[in-house]
Write a protein that holds these residues in place. Structure first.
Motif, PDB file in Angstrom:
ATOM      1  N   SER C  90     -25.172 -34.208  -6.577  1.00  0.00           N
ATOM      2  CA  SER C  90     -25.042 -34.166  -8.034  1.00  0.00           C
ATOM      3  C   SER C  90     -24.425 -32.851  -8.464  1.00  0.00           C
ATOM      4  CB  SER C  90     -26.409 -34.338  -8.678  1.00  0.00           C
ATOM      5  OG  SER C  90     -27.336 -33.449  -8.070  1.00  0.00           O
ATOM      6  N   PRO C  91     -23.145 -32.665  -8.130  1.00  0.00           N
ATOM      7  CA  PRO C  91     -22.492 -31.433  -8.544  1.00  0.00           C
ATOM      8  C   PRO C  91     -22.282 -31.430 -10.055  1.00  0.00           C
ATOM      9  CG  PRO C  91     -20.878 -32.960  -7.681  1.00  0.00           C
ATOM     10  CD  PRO C  91     -22.216 -33.601  -7.488  1.00  0.00           C
ATOM     11  N   PHE C  92     -22.087 -30.254 -10.626  1.00  0.00           N
ATOM     12  CA  PHE C  92     -21.697 -30.158 -12.036  1.00  0.00           C
ATOM     13  C   PHE C  92     -20.208 -30.454 -12.069  1.00  0.00           C
ATOM     14  CE2 PHE C  92     -25.103 -26.769 -11.600  1.00  0.00           C
ATOM     15  CZ  PHE C  92     -26.125 -27.631 -11.950  1.00  0.00           C
ATOM     16  N   GLU C  93     -19.878 -31.689 -12.413  1.00  0.00           N
ATOM     17  CA  GLU C  93     -18.541 -32.196 -12.101  1.00  0.00           C
ATOM     18  C   GLU C  93     -17.396 -31.474 -12.791  1.00  0.00           C
ATOM     19  OE1 GLU C  93     -18.334 -36.379 -12.478  1.00  0.00           O
ATOM     20  OE2 GLU C  93     -19.429 -36.686 -10.604  1.00  0.00           O
ATOM     21  N   ASP C  94     -17.611 -31.087 -14.038  1.00  0.00           N
ATOM     22  CA  ASP C  94     -16.500 -30.464 -14.758  1.00  0.00           C
ATOM     23  C   ASP C  94     -16.333 -28.990 -14.405  1.00  0.00           C
ATOM     24  OD1 ASP C  94     -15.685 -32.726 -15.927  1.00  0.00           O
ATOM     25  OD2 ASP C  94     -16.060 -32.128 -17.994  1.00  0.00           O
ATOM     26  N   LEU C  95     -17.223 -28.473 -13.587  1.00  0.00           N
ATOM     27  CA  LEU C  95     -17.113 -27.072 -13.206  1.00  0.00           C
ATOM     28  C   LEU C  95     -16.434 -26.971 -11.848  1.00  0.00           C
ATOM     29  CD1 LEU C  95     -20.620 -25.673 -14.220  1.00  0.00           C
ATOM     30  CD2 LEU C  95     -18.618 -26.070 -15.611  1.00  0.00           C
ATOM     31  N   THR C  96     -15.840 -25.828 -11.581  1.00  0.00           N
ATOM     32  CA  THR C  96     -15.233 -25.644 -10.274  1.00  0.00           C
ATOM     33  C   THR C  96     -16.341 -25.424  -9.253  1.00  0.00           C
ATOM     34  OG1 THR C  96     -15.101 -23.250 -10.457  1.00  0.00           O
ATOM     35  CG2 THR C  96     -13.234 -24.514 -11.321  1.00  0.00           C
ATOM     36  N   VAL C  97     -15.946 -25.497  -8.002  1.00  0.00           N
ATOM     37  CA  VAL C  97     -16.912 -25.306  -6.927  1.00  0.00           C
ATOM     38  C   VAL C  97     -17.571 -23.939  -7.060  1.00  0.00           C
ATOM     39  CG1 VAL C  97     -17.119 -24.995  -4.445  1.00  0.00           C
ATOM     40  CG2 VAL C  97     -15.789 -26.905  -5.357  1.00  0.00           C
ATOM     41  N   ARG C  98     -16.749 -22.939  -7.333  1.00  0.00           N
ATOM     42  CA  ARG C  98     -17.302 -21.600  -7.474  1.00  0.00           C
ATOM     43  C   ARG C  98     -18.284 -21.551  -8.649  1.00  0.00           C
ATOM     44  NH1 ARG C  98     -14.795 -17.152  -5.656  1.00  0.00           N
ATOM     45  NH2 ARG C  98     -12.744 -18.072  -5.857  1.00  0.00           N
ATOM     46  N   GLU C  99     -17.879 -22.166  -9.763  1.00  0.00           N
ATOM     47  CA  GLU C  99     -18.754 -22.159 -10.938  1.00  0.00           C
ATOM     48  C   GLU C  99     -20.060 -22.902 -10.670  1.00  0.00           C
ATOM     49  OE1 GLU C  99     -15.645 -21.878 -14.701  1.00  0.00           O
ATOM     50  OE2 GLU C  99     -15.984 -23.809 -13.734  1.00  0.00           O
ATOM     51  N   ASN C 100     -19.972 -23.910  -9.843  1.00  0.00           N
ATOM     52  CA  ASN C 100     -21.185 -24.612  -9.449  1.00  0.00           C
ATOM     53  C   ASN C 100     -22.179 -23.651  -8.806  1.00  0.00           C
ATOM     54  OD1 ASN C 100     -21.707 -27.789  -9.311  1.00  0.00           O
ATOM     55  ND2 ASN C 100     -19.530 -27.416  -9.593  1.00  0.00           N
ATOM     56  N   LEU C 101     -21.639 -22.785  -7.993  1.00  0.00           N
ATOM     57  CA  LEU C 101     -22.518 -21.817  -7.328  1.00  0.00           C
ATOM     58  C   LEU C 101     -23.002 -20.764  -8.317  1.00  0.00           C
ATOM     59  CD1 LEU C 101     -20.665 -21.284  -3.930  1.00  0.00           C
ATOM     60  CD2 LEU C 101     -22.546 -22.815  -4.469  1.00  0.00           C
ATOM     61  N   LEU C 102     -22.079 -20.309  -9.169  1.00  0.00           N
ATOM     62  CA  LEU C 102     -22.458 -19.273 -10.120  1.00  0.00           C
ATOM     63  C   LEU C 102     -23.423 -19.817 -11.174  1.00  0.00           C
ATOM     64  CD1 LEU C 102     -18.979 -17.566 -10.606  1.00  0.00           C
ATOM     65  CD2 LEU C 102     -20.924 -16.741  -9.287  1.00  0.00           C
ATOM     66  N   GLY C 103     -23.419 -21.127 -11.336  1.00  0.00           N
ATOM     67  CA  GLY C 103     -24.301 -21.743 -12.327  1.00  0.00           C
ATOM     68  C   GLY C 103     -25.758 -21.791 -11.889  1.00  0.00           C
ATOM     69  N   VAL C 104     -26.006 -21.405 -10.682  1.00  0.00           N
ATOM     70  CA  VAL C 104     -27.391 -21.405 -10.211  1.00  0.00           C
ATOM     71  C   VAL C 104     -28.148 -20.274 -10.892  1.00  0.00           C
ATOM     72  CG1 VAL C 104     -28.850 -21.046  -8.197  1.00  0.00           C
ATOM     73  CG2 VAL C 104     -26.795 -22.442  -8.017  1.00  0.00           C
ATOM     74  N   TYR C 105     -29.378 -20.548 -11.278  1.00  0.00           N
ATOM     75  CA  TYR C 105     -30.142 -19.594 -12.063  1.00  0.00           C
ATOM     76  C   TYR C 105     -30.712 -18.519 -11.159  1.00  0.00           C
ATOM     77  CZ  TYR C 105     -33.179 -17.848 -15.734  1.00  0.00           C
ATOM     78  OH  TYR C 105     -33.789 -17.083 -16.676  1.00  0.00           O
ATOM     79  N   THR C 106     -30.160 -17.331 -11.280  1.00  0.00           N
ATOM     80  CA  THR C 106     -30.660 -16.242 -10.443  1.00  0.00           C
ATOM     81  C   THR C 106     -31.012 -15.088 -11.349  1.00  0.00           C
ATOM     82  OG1 THR C 106     -28.359 -15.643 -10.180  1.00  0.00           O
ATOM     83  CG2 THR C 106     -29.395 -16.798  -8.355  1.00  0.00           C
ATOM     84  N   GLU C 107     -32.263 -14.999 -11.663  1.00  0.00           N
ATOM     85  CA  GLU C 107     -32.685 -13.914 -12.545  1.00  0.00           C
ATOM     86  C   GLU C 107     -32.502 -12.566 -11.880  1.00  0.00           C
ATOM     87  OE1 GLU C 107     -36.181 -15.009 -15.679  1.00  0.00           O
ATOM     88  OE2 GLU C 107     -36.538 -15.228 -13.549  1.00  0.00           O
ATOM     89  N   GLY C 108     -32.768 -12.579 -10.603  1.00  0.00           N
ATOM     90  CA  GLY C 108     -32.770 -11.304  -9.897  1.00  0.00           C
ATOM     91  C   GLY C 108     -31.391 -10.675  -9.791  1.00  0.00           C
ATOM     92  N   LEU C 109     -30.376 -11.485  -9.787  1.00  0.00           N
ATOM     93  CA  LEU C 109     -29.031 -10.961  -9.579  1.00  0.00           C
ATOM     94  C   LEU C 109     -28.365 -10.662 -10.911  1.00  0.00           C
ATOM     95  CD1 LEU C 109     -27.785 -13.342  -6.772  1.00  0.00           C
ATOM     96  CD2 LEU C 109     -28.427 -10.969  -6.516  1.00  0.00           C
ATOM     97  N   GLY C 110     -28.078  -9.400 -11.153  1.00  0.00           N
ATOM     98  CA  GLY C 110     -27.342  -9.041 -12.348  1.00  0.00           C
ATOM     99  C   GLY C 110     -28.143  -9.272 -13.600  1.00  0.00           C
ATOM    100  N   SER C 111     -27.539  -8.945 -14.708  1.00  0.00           N
ATOM    101  CA  SER C 111     -28.277  -9.114 -15.945  1.00  0.00           C
ATOM    102  C   SER C 111     -27.294  -9.331 -17.079  1.00  0.00           C
ATOM    103  CB  SER C 111     -29.120  -7.871 -16.218  1.00  0.00           C
ATOM    104  OG  SER C 111     -28.259  -6.768 -16.404  1.00  0.00           O
ATOM    105  N   GLY C 112     -27.815  -9.726 -18.208  1.00  0.00           N
ATOM    106  CA  GLY C 112     -27.013  -9.852 -19.418  1.00  0.00           C
ATOM    107  C   GLY C 112     -26.057 -11.015 -19.378  1.00  0.00           C
ATOM    108  N   ILE C 113     -25.027 -10.871 -20.189  1.00  0.00           N
ATOM    109  CA  ILE C 113     -24.069 -11.936 -20.386  1.00  0.00           C
ATOM    110  C   ILE C 113     -23.152 -12.089 -19.174  1.00  0.00           C
ATOM    111  CG2 ILE C 113     -21.998 -12.471 -21.722  1.00  0.00           C
ATOM    112  CD1 ILE C 113     -24.508 -13.146 -23.198  1.00  0.00           C
ATOM    113  N   ARG C 114     -22.785 -10.948 -18.635  1.00  0.00           N
ATOM    114  CA  ARG C 114     -21.792 -10.981 -17.561  1.00  0.00           C
ATOM    115  C   ARG C 114     -22.378 -11.550 -16.274  1.00  0.00           C
ATOM    116  NH1 ARG C 114     -17.116  -9.055 -18.310  1.00  0.00           N
ATOM    117  NH2 ARG C 114     -16.690  -9.138 -16.093  1.00  0.00           N
ATOM    118  N   ILE C 115     -21.486 -12.163 -15.534  1.00  0.00           N
ATOM    119  CA  ILE C 115     -21.894 -12.603 -14.207  1.00  0.00           C
ATOM    120  C   ILE C 115     -21.698 -11.404 -13.285  1.00  0.00           C
ATOM    121  CG2 ILE C 115     -21.398 -14.186 -12.340  1.00  0.00           C
ATOM    122  CD1 ILE C 115     -20.136 -15.976 -14.625  1.00  0.00           C
ATOM    123  N   SER C 116     -22.779 -11.008 -12.645  1.00  0.00           N
ATOM    124  CA  SER C 116     -22.729  -9.751 -11.910  1.00  0.00           C
ATOM    125  C   SER C 116     -21.845  -9.843 -10.677  1.00  0.00           C
ATOM    126  CB  SER C 116     -24.138  -9.358 -11.485  1.00  0.00           C
ATOM    127  OG  SER C 116     -24.600 -10.317 -10.559  1.00  0.00           O
TER     128      SER C 116
END
Lengths: 435, 368, 526, 314
Positions: C90-116
């Protein structure tokens, strides 16, 4: 210096051929721009300077005026368009009759032209359409029936410094909240009319020996109905009438339950404040429930002043007392206008339509008196004018500083033989009240 | 068309496609769009060959266009990004209008403050709607109908409460009653032009917000929820919280447009700001332009609003414009469900400029 | 290494009358690869969904890493370190493969609006690890099914969970890619991540699993190493179906076939099997069976989206019952749907009595004489039994024929007579199946495609399902049957196809399948 | 969903329940009975209006925004034929229904069928566009002037309770339509096929039902039912091109209340809204009853989104 003279081809007089008008206006625009470029002193501030595309504006070389343009801004589609289209037609008729009589005398028989646009009863189109009408060369504006639309449209008139004579819009706030220099209202406002009604209607009934101590209100639950209701709540008790029931109707609704609740409250008078449909439904439901109050009345009620509607409602409407603005029955002209209107448009004139015609008469009178097609001149004239030559059941129209008609009057009608007849005030009365 | 022009246009297309893949493409395009919008009022006056834009397009029309572009952009954050289709954004629009006007009329509180109060109210109402609907797991048609009901509810409540102006609503007070006079501080101007720039500034703000969201972690989470809510939860995204955030942000900004509306049009009534049609007008540009994109709502509004206006102006028969408008809606949904933003690509496909659609890897996988 | 990381006790979950998980107590050691196997409908996926908060358990508890997580929201559980994948990628179809990975919720990695940067780096690492950086900027809807499976794995790895539940990670994946996935799993496992996986492919399990738990009927049957488990007769039963005599091998079963198939009608004590009289009366109304196959599929290739499921298979219906066996995900159902016209064939041809029907939809095929019974029976729950039957005869215009068919169907399934006015949904599972058969008979088809009629039925009813299938044959039809319960189905099979990975592994007379170990091998694809 | 007995619905409507449910100072008995009669009559009409909408929704999962516009179209068809021929409008109602069936088929063919598989909002926007086209065309063709059927209907009454004949006819039409539709859906093979498709869209394929054709039929019937409701409404009140809006919003509410796709639900929902409206108008000021209606609507959506009589949740 008048830069707002018209350079229209006199053959373009057919009000419906707006498209050809625009084409012409566009071409004239080049000339206008050229005029601007050569004439730095073009600073009359009527909006030409900021290039609002007033294509009809030509350099000030030509003093003669062939046409003066009235911009009519009404709901021609949408759920107010039944009345809106007729109001628009009334404006056209006034211009048509004036032209038949030789046009504007003081301008060597210049024609009055009406250009119409549809505001669909939508607020955002009110100003939009007003602007377009100005761009298309309107020298004076009129409209818009729905109060929020009128509100929006009058701001454009104020900004563009084009006089705006309200055809019909009942909301007090339009003129009373903000001082406007270019906006005028010949008709009485909601407040004025409701107060007149609360005072005169019970009086007339009492004079005929009918007790009027309790009232039931039947109103359309939108701005117009609620504001009349609110004034009546104050004014009726002041005149010794207690409100024992209030009931409302919505657009497109029927009135069965409302009549049941009125019947239950059994007031001496029922006062209906609705557009045409609401009152038709009220009377139909009364008929169905075999109920009739001692007095049936209407305040700012569209149906009771519309012979077409009255004919459709039938017998049960007879005897109803209605306060509204209306046409002066003592003038022959009134009957002629009515007849001509139904001839031309196959429609009947109700109070709103009649008032629109009268407003157009005020505009035409102002142009005539100004002897100019220039908006500024017309506006200055409107401030001073006293219009006696109109068919509204009102004394001469003359405007206060706030733009309201000092002599605005709501008259009392009675429906007799399915015709609305003025019974008060005396100067306009055409019939005696009968009960 | 000769094959030469075809191929050179095709080259242009490929360049464009390459450009679109760059990370700076969208900001650059947005920059161009806003650049045009900044000078647009001045362009209205320029007349070329006897035809000036101003004869067809008025400043007022542009303002209305920007209002709908702005609301569509706001709506898009909730519905386009997050997939929660709202059919009741008039609720937020109306709350913004009422918050602003009520405070300035009754307490002479500056409309800018009123706008923010209205926006917070709208956000809270959005949260209420969200908590209830998401708690009970309403989706699809049910969610859309529920949002519509919440908007209609406000309309009838205000219509029946005299203290809130009833059906007559409010008329905005004069600037001198609460400020020194017309001007930015009063949120009232004597001409249209400043209004134009105010709503343009609003649009710039919400577009920036949308763009930032679009390219942020937050945005990715929203998209993930839109694409597959279960999968989003499975990768740890707190879906409930994020859906609520999207609703609140969307509602907050939508309310600004209501405030602008109230200050621009002088009067508000339940009938005008909570109108059923407002719901449609808010979402239409986003759908026509391209759901879930940042440029789409702006392009969409510049197609939908002026087209219906031009139709209205150029067709003599009142009502024909609505037919044209309706046809447009039907045709766009039928033939361009991905919106105007997809047109360059579709055109390229149509003319056969597209690369072969087969992807080497995909082929490799399937033939294995 | 030997700490328990995930533990369930007496976990129960039921849907209406169906008990999907019936008190499951399972513990998973930290660092192991724990496989869960079991036939379709044994409750494996429900178990995953209940552990990870997608379903609320009726009772029982789940502990993860020393903490009670029962009743937590699914996203919280994921963030706590218990990740999962879905059976259908069940990939997030309209997102790219990379965005699929970046879309994973990782509180620990980075902060704020920007993708760390860290998060981007992590995504790149995973792309590298899974050897898919070349498709990083493709939209997830454009990549192949196998790549989607890899992405599904990669996405959950982004979360860096301590334990990952994998629901059939290699389903529909070609062998080369499958090996890659297994290799990655091993690497990640060596780095300390615990895996629990549901899997049908025994080669995968033998390859990777430290321990295997076998589910059946919502309960744990047994647990142990792969060798232990596969040697366990209960496991074979779970997969191949119960046999009357638990000690009987396939050979014994098959020796019965000869006798039984000729005399099914007279078998003792079938619950609702009608007497032979009705059957012969009907036979005359239906075309006499031809000796050759009526429905013939040649080189069928098909699938869903860009996911190829059937990779060029030729099958045909034959007199009697033709069985299609194969593990889950082998494409049996898709093949059958393709034969029925529900899933259009990408290539290959379908003919019915020589007429090309490749382009036909299911409704056209029913009119011709090919009827399918979908897995859930496809009955109309809100319509009465009578109405269900009448709709079965939707293609019949002659009221007399309709009446006749109705009688025939009711003769075949007399238990329905008492239920004619009841709503379909009020029937028991067995009755619903009966209705489904009877309704199919109403179409008057002479080829029936049965998709696991016994699925979800109590074991006692499985026999009945086969009985009903033979009844159709008695009425002159050819039947193609998909079945999990191989042992039982072999009793009635006249011809057998075995599928694995969308390809044909075996076809032929069932009597040639005398060696059970061969069968297991074929079947389980070892 | 469609199969549940319609007769069961009427048992929900015993006056006792309603009187206690309202729970406000009771008026004279006659008034209460009068209000009950009105509620029943209004509810019946609302139910009729909602029938077509719920049918299209139940089978196709499409919200038809053009429903109100289709009603209006039927009004003008009947009115035109009746004015042109001088015959009573009643005889033209069936013609309008048939015409609307055709219109429905055309609308489905050109706008809905191509996007049946697309996301739901697409169908919503498309039907909204169709609504604009229809209403504006009617506006242009017939002017915005209000019209009415040229028949004189009074009322029948006894003991101070009145039943307006127009409402009565409309109710009779409504009941006839419900029974007719019910018989069609229950007793004919085609009707069963529609219900089967609504019940189990994929299952329907396996018995040889061409569900694409069923969609056409459904949309046609939905439009025909809209036409019937539309043609009946002028028996009660005057009409103009915009009257459809009022009924459309109510119909949405009713359909959700009763359960999307449920025929008895539509009738029950219609009755509920009829009662809330009539008693709300009587006992509550202004249009507060509208607030009530939307509160009930939201409550039902949240607590029982499948509707009061809806079988399953889509």
């Amino acid at each position: 210096m008048s830069t707002h003279t018209m350079n229209m081809d006199p053959t373009v007089t057919n009000p419906s051929s707006r498209r050809s008008f625009i084409k012409y206006g566009g071409a004239a625009g080049i000339v206008g721009l050229a005029g601007c470029l050569t004439d730095d002193g073009n600073g009359n501030g009527n909006g030409n300077g900021d290039g609002n595309g007033n294509g009809a504006t030509v350099g000030d070389s030509d003093d003669s005026v062939d046409t003066v343009v009235i911009g009519s801004n009404h709901p021609l589609t949408g759920d107010l368009s039944f009345t809106g289209t007729r109001m628009d037609n009334a404006i056209k008729l006034a211009a048509m009759l004036k032209n038949e009589q030789g046009g504007i005398e003081s301008l060597d028989g210049a024609e009055v032209e009406v250009i119409s646009e549809d505001n669909q009863g939508e607020q955002e189109l009110g100003s939009e359409v007003a602007q377009e009408l100005v761009n298309d060369g309107a020298d004076v504006l009129t409209g818009c029936f729905s109060s929020p639309v009128t509100n929006a449209a009058t701001r454009v008139a104020e900004r563009e410094q084009i006089p705006f004579v309200i055809s019909v819009s009942i909301d007090d706030d339009i003129l009373q909240e903000t001082p406007l220099d270019y906006v005028y209202r010949p008709q009485p406002s909601a407040d004025r009319m409701s107060r007149d009604h609360a005072e005169i209607m019970p009086q007339v009934a009492r004079d005929a020996g009918i007790e009027v101590e309790t009232a039931g209100l039947f109103y359309i639950d939108i701005s117009f109905g609620q504001s009349v209701r609110d004034t009546l709540r104050d004014a009726l008790p002041e005149n010794g009438v207690e409100i024992v029931q209030e009931t409302s109707i919505d657009f497109g609704g029927t009135a069965d339950t409302q009549v049941t609740s009125l019947r239950e409250a059994d007031p001496d008078v029922i006062i209906a404040t609705t557009y045409e449909a609401g009152t038709v439904e009220l009377l139909r439901a009364m008929d169905n429930q075999d109920y009739r109050p001692p007095v049936l009345a209407g305040c700012a009620n569209a149906a009771l002043n519309d012979t077409g509607e009255l004919a459709e409602i039938g017998e049960i409407a007879n005897g109803a007392l209605a306060t509204n603005f209306g046409l002066n029955p003592t003038l022959d002209e009134t009957a002629e206008v009515r007849e001509r209107f139904s001839e031309e448009f196959d429609q009947t004139m109700d109070a709103n339509v009649g008032m629109s015609y009268a407003s157009a008469q005020v505009i035409i009178a102002a142009i005539e008196e100004a002897g100019s097609g220039d908006p500024e001149d017309i506006n200055n004239t409107l401030k001073e004018i006293e219009v006696t030559d109109h068919i509204a059941a009102m004394p001469p129209v003359t405007f206060r500083d706030d733009g309201e008609n000092e002599n605005a009057l709501g008259v009392l009608f009675q429906v007799q033989d399915l015709v609305d007849r003025v019974i008060s005030p005396e100067e306009f009365a055409e019939a005696e009240p009968t009960f | 068309m000769s094959s030469e022009t075809g191929s050179s246009l095709s080259t242009v297309w490929h360049r464009y496609k390459q450009f679109r893949n760059e990370s700076y493409a969208t900001p650059l395009l947005l920059g161009i769009i806003f650049g045009i919008l900044i000078v647009l009022p001045a362009l209205l006056e320029v007349s070329i060959a006897g035809y000036s834009l101003g004869t067809r397009v008025s400043l007022g029309m542009l303002i209305v266009t920007l209002v709908w572009a702005y609301t569509a952009q706001s709506w898009n954050i909730m519905s386009g990004f997050t997939g929660q289709f709202s059919f009741g954004h008039a609720a937020f629009f109306g709350l913004g209008a009422y918050g602003t006007i009520l405070l300035v009329s009754n307490y002479s509180i500056n409309p800018w403050i009123g706008m923010l109060v209205g926006a917070v109210l709208a956000a809270l109402y959005g949260l209420l709607i969200g908590v209830l609907c998401f708690r009970y797991d309403l989706r699809g048609h049910y969610f859309a109908l529920a949002t519509l009901a919440f908007a209609e509810l406000l309309r009838f409540i205000i219509n029946n409460i005299g203290a809130l102006g009833g059906a007559s609503g409010f008329i905005k007070p004069l600037p001198r009653e609460y400020a020194d006079g017309p001007g930015l501080l009063a949120f009232q101007f004597s001409t249209d032009l400043p209004y134009y720039y105010v709503i343009l500034a609003f649009l710039l703000i919400v577009t920036t917000v949308a763009f930032v969201i679009r390219n942020s972690r937050f945005g990715l989470y929203l998209f993930a929820i839109r694409e597959d809510e279960n999968a989003a939860a499975a990768v740890g995204i707190p879906t409930f919280k994020y859906k609520l955030s999207a609703v609140a942000i969307s509602a907050f900004f939508t309310a600004w447009a209501g405030a602008f509306w109230a200050m621009y049009f002088d009067t508000i009534r339940p009938d005008t700001v909570f109108d059923l049609l407002i719901n449609v007008e808010i979402l239409l540009p986003a759908i026509v332009g391209g759901l879930g994109t940042v440029i789409g709502p702006i392009l969409g509004s510049f197609i939908v609003t002026p087209l219906s206006e031009i139709a209205r102006q150029s067709l003599d028969l009142p009502g024909t414009d609505r037919i044209v408008y309706g046809l447009l809606l039907v045709l766009i949904v039928l033939y361009s469900p991905k919106g105007v933003v997809s047109w360059p690509k579709r055109l390229a496909d149509l003319l056969g400029w597209q690369d072969s659609p087969t992807d080497e890897d995909a082929v490799d996988e399937t033939h294995n | 290494m030997n700490d328990t990381i995930l533990e369930t006790s007496e976990l129960k979950k039921s849907f209406g009358a169906l008990v999907a998980n019936d008190g499951i107590s399972l513990s998973v050691e930290a660092g192991e690869v724990h496989a869960i196997i079991g036939p379709n409908g044994s409750g494996k996926s429900t178990f995953f969904n209940t552990i990870t908060g997608f379903y609320k358990p009726d009772s029982g508890s789940v502990r993860f890493d020393g903490e009670e997580i029962t009743g937590w929201r699914s996203d919280r559980i994921a963030r706590r370190g218990l990740g999962r994948t879905f059976q259908i990628a069940s990939p997030f179809e309209d997102l790219t493969v990379r965005e699929n990975l970046l879309g994973v919720y990782t509180e620990g990695l980075g902060s704020g609006i920007r993708i760390s940067k860290e998060k981007r780096k992590r995504a790149d690492e995973i792309l590298e690890l899974l050897e898919i950086p070349h498709i990083a900027d493709h939209e997830a809807s454009d990549i192949s099914g196998g790549q989607q499976q890899l992405l599904e794995l990669g996405r959950i790895l982004m979360l860096e969970p301590e334990c990952i539940l994998l629901d059939e990670p290699t389903a529909g994946v070609n062998p080369a890619l499958q090996n890659r996935i297994l290799k990655h799993l091993r690497t990640i496992n060596e780095q300390g991540t615990t895996f629990v996986l549901i899997e049908h492919d025994m080669s995968v399990i033998s390859n990777i699993a430290d321990r295997v738990t076998v589910f059946d009927q919502g309960q744990i049957v047994t647990q142990g190493s792969f060798e232990e488990v596969t040697a366990d007769h209960r496991v074979r039963e779970a997969y191949l179906g119960q046999s009357d005599d638990p000690n009987a091998g396939v050979a014994d079963v098959l020796s019965d076939v000869e006798e039984q198939s000729s005399s099914v009608a007279d078998t003792s004590d079938p619950v609702d099997v009608p007497t032979g009289g009705g059957a012969t009366a009907v036979q005359q109304n239906i075309k006499t069976p031809k000796s050759e196959g009526r429905l013939v599929g040649t080189d069928i290739v098909t699938g869903y989206g860009n996911h190829k499921v059937i990779k060029g298979i030729s099958v045909e219906s034959r007199d009697g019952i033709t069985c299609i066996f194969g593990p889950n995900g082998s494409g049996k159902s898709t093949l059958l749907k393709s034969l029925a016209g529900v899933v259009p064939a990408w290539s290959g041809t379908l003919t019915y009595n020589g007429q090309d029907i490749t382009a036909n939809g299911p409704h056209e095929n029913v009119r011709l004489g090919v009827a399918m019974l979908p897995q859930d029976g496809g009955i109309f729950g809100n319509l009465s039994v009578r109405e269900n039957l009448l709709l079965g005869g939707f293609t019949v215009d002659d009221p007399d024929v309709m009446k006749e068919r109705m009688e025939t169907a009711l003769d075949a399934f007399p238990a329905l007579r008492d239920k004619m006015a009841d709503d379909g949904k009020s029937l028991s599972g067995g009755q619903q199946m009966m209705l489904s058969f009877a309704r199919a008979m109403m179409t008057g088809a002479d080829v029936y495609l049965l998709d696991e009629p016994s699925a979800g039925l109590a074991p006692s009813l499985v026999d009945d399902a086969f009985e009903m299938a033979t009844r159709l044959v008695d009425h002159g039809a050819q039947v193609i049957l998909i079945e999990q319960n191989v042992r039982e189905a072999l009793r009635i099979a006249d011809y057998v196809y075995i599928l694995a990975q969308g390809e044909l592994q075996f076809e032929g007379d069932p009597t040639t399948l005398t060696d059970e170990d061969d069968l297991v091998e074929l079947y389980l694809g070892i | 969903m469609v199969s549940t007995s319609i007769l069961a619905v009427s048992s929900h409507l015993s006056p006792g329940i309603v009187a206690t449910a309202v729970g406000v100072p009771l008026q004279s008995g006659t008034t209460i009975v009068q209000l009950l009669v009105f509620a029943l009559l209004l509810g019946g009409i609302y139910g009729l209006v909602a029938l077509g909408l719920t049918m299209i929704f139940g089978v196709m999962d499409v919200i038809n925004f053009a429903h109100g516009a289709l009603m209006v179209l039927a009004m003008y068809i009947v009115w035109s034929l009746s004015s042109a021929s001088g015959l009573t409008p009643l005889v033209f109602i069936p013609i309008a229904v048939v015409a609307l069936f055709g219109v429905g088929i055309l609308i489905h063919h050109f706008t809905i069928a191509p996007i049946m598989e697309a996301p739901q909002e697409n169908q919503l926007i498309v039907t909204f566009g169709v609504m604009l086209i229809l209403i504006s065309s009617i506006e242009i063709a017939f002017s915005p002037n209000p019209r009415s059927y040229n028949i004189d209907l009074g009322s029948v009454g006894a003991a101070g309770v009145f039943i307006p004949e127009g409402q009565l006819y409309a109710l009779v039409i409504s009941i006839t339509a419900v029974i007719g539709m019910w018989l069609f859906l229950q007793r004919t093979q085609l009707g069963r096929a529609i219900r089967g498709t609504a019940d189990n869209r994929s299952g329907a394929k396996f018995v040889g039902i061409n569900i694409k054709r069923i969609d056409y039929l459904t949309f046609g019937l939905g439009a025909a039912l809209a036409g019937l409701a539309g043609a009946a409404i002028p028996l009660i009140q005057r009409f103009d091109p915009y009257i459809g809006d009022v009924y459309l919003i109510n119909a949405f509410v009713i359909v959700v209340l009763g359960g999307l796709g449920s025929f008895p639900g539509a009738l029950l929902g219609g009755m509920i809204i009829g009662f809330v409206q009539v008693f709300g108008q009587f006992y509550l000021p202004g249009s507060v009853y509208q607030v009530m209606i939307f509160m009930i609507f939201i409550l039902v959506l949240l607590l029982r989104p499948e509707g009061l009589l809806g079988g399953k949740r889509t």
